[in-house]
Design a protein around this motif. Structure first.
Motif, PDB file in Angstrom:
ATOM      1  N   ALA A 163      22.878 -12.460 -29.740  1.00  0.00           N
ATOM      2  CA  ALA A 163      21.441 -13.153 -29.581  1.00  0.00           C
ATOM      3  C   ALA A 163      20.438 -12.038 -29.194  1.00  0.00           C
ATOM      4  CB  ALA A 163      22.080 -14.203 -28.292  1.00  0.00           C
ATOM      5  N   THR A 164      20.591 -11.451 -28.710  1.00  0.00           N
ATOM      6  CA  THR A 164      19.704 -10.275 -28.245  1.00  0.00           C
ATOM      7  C   THR A 164      19.049  -9.720 -29.500  1.00  0.00           C
ATOM      8  OG1 THR A 164      20.657  -9.889 -26.086  1.00  0.00           O
ATOM      9  CG2 THR A 164      19.030  -8.497 -26.829  1.00  0.00           C
ATOM     10  N   ALA A 165      20.055  -9.145 -30.319  1.00  0.00           N
ATOM     11  CA  ALA A 165      19.755  -8.544 -31.765  1.00  0.00           C
ATOM     12  C   ALA A 165      19.077  -9.500 -32.511  1.00  0.00           C
ATOM     13  CB  ALA A 165      20.800  -7.942 -32.310  1.00  0.00           C
ATOM     14  N   LEU A 166      19.084 -10.677 -32.443  1.00  0.00           N
ATOM     15  CA  LEU A 166      18.243 -11.642 -33.433  1.00  0.00           C
ATOM     16  C   LEU A 166      17.120 -12.129 -32.838  1.00  0.00           C
ATOM     17  CD1 LEU A 166      21.584 -13.818 -34.800  1.00  0.00           C
ATOM     18  CD2 LEU A 166      20.202 -11.940 -35.933  1.00  0.00           C
ATOM     19  N   GLY A 167      17.017 -12.511 -31.396  1.00  0.00           N
ATOM     20  CA  GLY A 167      16.142 -13.168 -30.811  1.00  0.00           C
ATOM     21  C   GLY A 167      15.074 -12.011 -30.442  1.00  0.00           C
ATOM     22  N   GLY A 168      15.439 -10.792 -30.147  1.00  0.00           N
ATOM     23  CA  GLY A 168      14.423  -9.992 -29.820  1.00  0.00           C
ATOM     24  C   GLY A 168      13.551  -9.866 -31.056  1.00  0.00           C
ATOM     25  N   PRO A 169      13.969  -9.357 -32.039  1.00  0.00           N
ATOM     26  CA  PRO A 169      12.958  -8.973 -33.379  1.00  0.00           C
ATOM     27  C   PRO A 169      12.297 -10.222 -33.690  1.00  0.00           C
ATOM     28  CG  PRO A 169      15.054  -8.053 -33.727  1.00  0.00           C
ATOM     29  CD  PRO A 169      15.400  -8.900 -32.361  1.00  0.00           C
ATOM     30  N   ILE A 219      11.294 -12.596 -31.631  1.00  0.00           N
ATOM     31  CA  ILE A 219      10.020 -12.816 -30.649  1.00  0.00           C
ATOM     32  C   ILE A 219       9.140 -11.807 -31.047  1.00  0.00           C
ATOM     33  CG2 ILE A 219       9.827 -12.271 -28.141  1.00  0.00           C
ATOM     34  CD1 ILE A 219      12.151 -13.517 -27.531  1.00  0.00           C
ATOM     35  N   GLU A 220       9.481 -10.681 -31.416  1.00  0.00           N
ATOM     36  CA  GLU A 220       8.592  -9.272 -31.753  1.00  0.00           C
ATOM     37  C   GLU A 220       7.518 -10.059 -33.117  1.00  0.00           C
ATOM     38  OE1 GLU A 220       9.734  -5.775 -32.256  1.00  0.00           O
ATOM     39  OE2 GLU A 220      10.524  -5.434 -30.398  1.00  0.00           O
ATOM     40  N   VAL A 221       8.289 -10.631 -34.031  1.00  0.00           N
ATOM     41  CA  VAL A 221       7.501 -11.406 -35.382  1.00  0.00           C
ATOM     42  C   VAL A 221       6.462 -12.215 -34.515  1.00  0.00           C
ATOM     43  CG1 VAL A 221       7.694 -12.416 -37.138  1.00  0.00           C
ATOM     44  CG2 VAL A 221       9.448 -10.807 -36.844  1.00  0.00           C
ATOM     45  N   ALA A 222       7.073 -13.017 -33.702  1.00  0.00           N
ATOM     46  CA  ALA A 222       5.850 -14.036 -33.276  1.00  0.00           C
ATOM     47  C   ALA A 222       4.548 -13.515 -32.477  1.00  0.00           C
ATOM     48  CB  ALA A 222       6.633 -14.990 -32.128  1.00  0.00           C
ATOM     49  N   LEU A 223       5.111 -12.203 -31.630  1.00  0.00           N
ATOM     50  CA  LEU A 223       3.891 -11.522 -31.101  1.00  0.00           C
ATOM     51  C   LEU A 223       3.066 -10.772 -31.857  1.00  0.00           C
ATOM     52  CD1 LEU A 223       5.995 -10.122 -28.114  1.00  0.00           C
ATOM     53  CD2 LEU A 223       4.385 -11.721 -28.052  1.00  0.00           C
ATOM     54  N   ILE A 224       3.567 -10.228 -33.049  1.00  0.00           N
ATOM     55  CA  ILE A 224       2.871  -9.471 -33.900  1.00  0.00           C
ATOM     56  C   ILE A 224       1.991 -10.716 -34.862  1.00  0.00           C
ATOM     57  CG2 ILE A 224       3.022  -8.210 -36.061  1.00  0.00           C
ATOM     58  CD1 ILE A 224       5.687  -6.930 -35.009  1.00  0.00           C
ATOM     59  N   GLN A 225       2.566 -11.616 -35.112  1.00  0.00           N
ATOM     60  CA  GLN A 225       1.759 -12.574 -35.912  1.00  0.00           C
ATOM     61  C   GLN A 225       0.518 -13.375 -35.264  1.00  0.00           C
ATOM     62  OE1 GLN A 225       4.654 -15.116 -37.817  1.00  0.00           O
ATOM     63  NE2 GLN A 225       4.383 -14.022 -39.532  1.00  0.00           N
ATOM     64  N   ASN A 226       0.744 -13.229 -33.926  1.00  0.00           N
ATOM     65  CA  ASN A 226       0.161 -14.325 -32.720  1.00  0.00           C
ATOM     66  C   ASN A 226      -0.958 -13.587 -31.895  1.00  0.00           C
ATOM     67  OD1 ASN A 226       0.885 -16.792 -34.252  1.00  0.00           O
ATOM     68  ND2 ASN A 226       2.823 -16.480 -33.245  1.00  0.00           N
ATOM     69  N   TYR A 271      18.389  -3.357 -29.894  1.00  0.00           N
ATOM     70  CA  TYR A 271      18.357  -4.643 -29.294  1.00  0.00           C
ATOM     71  C   TYR A 271      19.773  -5.074 -29.060  1.00  0.00           C
ATOM     72  CZ  TYR A 271      13.552  -6.296 -29.085  1.00  0.00           C
ATOM     73  OH  TYR A 271      12.235  -6.390 -28.738  1.00  0.00           O
ATOM     74  N   PHE A 272      20.665  -4.871 -29.991  1.00  0.00           N
ATOM     75  CA  PHE A 272      22.053  -5.405 -29.936  1.00  0.00           C
ATOM     76  C   PHE A 272      22.917  -4.667 -28.625  1.00  0.00           C
ATOM     77  CE2 PHE A 272      26.647  -4.769 -30.607  1.00  0.00           C
ATOM     78  CZ  PHE A 272      26.880  -5.994 -31.090  1.00  0.00           C
ATOM     79  N   LEU A 273      22.431  -3.227 -28.582  1.00  0.00           N
ATOM     80  CA  LEU A 273      22.928  -2.305 -27.321  1.00  0.00           C
ATOM     81  C   LEU A 273      22.117  -2.784 -25.934  1.00  0.00           C
ATOM     82  CD1 LEU A 273      24.857  -0.484 -26.623  1.00  0.00           C
ATOM     83  CD2 LEU A 273      23.383   1.544 -26.936  1.00  0.00           C
ATOM     84  N   GLY A 274      21.158  -3.681 -26.240  1.00  0.00           N
ATOM     85  CA  GLY A 274      20.663  -4.144 -25.035  1.00  0.00           C
ATOM     86  C   GLY A 274      21.579  -5.165 -24.233  1.00  0.00           C
ATOM     87  N   GLY A 275      22.234  -5.849 -25.268  1.00  0.00           N
ATOM     88  CA  GLY A 275      23.207  -6.891 -24.605  1.00  0.00           C
ATOM     89  C   GLY A 275      23.927  -6.665 -23.736  1.00  0.00           C
ATOM     90  N   PRO A 276      24.704  -5.187 -23.762  1.00  0.00           N
ATOM     91  CA  PRO A 276      25.491  -5.027 -22.519  1.00  0.00           C
ATOM     92  C   PRO A 276      24.809  -4.810 -21.242  1.00  0.00           C
ATOM     93  CG  PRO A 276      26.246  -3.850 -24.411  1.00  0.00           C
ATOM     94  CD  PRO A 276      24.938  -4.689 -24.682  1.00  0.00           C
ATOM     95  N   ALA A 277      23.615  -4.192 -21.262  1.00  0.00           N
ATOM     96  CA  ALA A 277      22.894  -4.049 -20.138  1.00  0.00           C
ATOM     97  C   ALA A 277      22.513  -5.118 -19.315  1.00  0.00           C
ATOM     98  CB  ALA A 277      21.608  -3.182 -20.412  1.00  0.00           C
ATOM     99  N   VAL A 278      22.137  -6.182 -20.267  1.00  0.00           N
ATOM    100  CA  VAL A 278      21.762  -7.560 -19.698  1.00  0.00           C
ATOM    101  C   VAL A 278      22.961  -8.289 -19.148  1.00  0.00           C
ATOM    102  CG1 VAL A 278      20.813  -9.848 -20.457  1.00  0.00           C
ATOM    103  CG2 VAL A 278      19.717  -7.870 -21.169  1.00  0.00           C
TER     104      VAL A 278
END
Length: 108
Positions: free
Chosen positions: A40-46, A48-55, A78-85
């Protein structure tokens, strides 16, 4: 790896980052729920970045990479951020649970 662009191409960087992400996940978490959080982090993070970049005009990469928004190697990061979270959430949950269990009935 990224600053040595003439030594390592994007595909190599992506493969190295993916290998590190999988190794890190197996070492630090390796649970089904952790895999779900990491995915979810690996998919959601990018996304969200696309939305931030576009908007917004305040968020961008100097190199838009293969996607036109970000370099593809950011996905395993982002995927490796999952274990941290996940581990932070487990730690917090355990701390809150043990704190609630140690209270006397009058404190509850």
């Amino acid at each position: 790896l990224y600053s040595y662009g003439d030594l390592f191409d994007r595909t190599t960087i992506f493969y190295v980052m993916s290998l590190l992400a999988v190794t890190g996940f197996v070492t630090l978490d390796n649970t089904r729920s952790g895999f779900i959080v990491s995915t979810a982090t690996a998919l959601g993070g990018p996304l969200i970045e696309v939305a931030l970049i576009q908007n917004t005009q305040y968020y961008h990469y100097t190199d838009a990479g293969e996607t036109g928004f970000f370099p593809l190697w950011i996905v395993p990061v982002y995927f490796l951020g999952g274990p941290a979270v996940g581990n932070l959430a487990r730690f917090t949950w355990n701390q809150l649970s043990s704190s609630a269990e140690t209270k006397t009935p009058e404190q509850k």
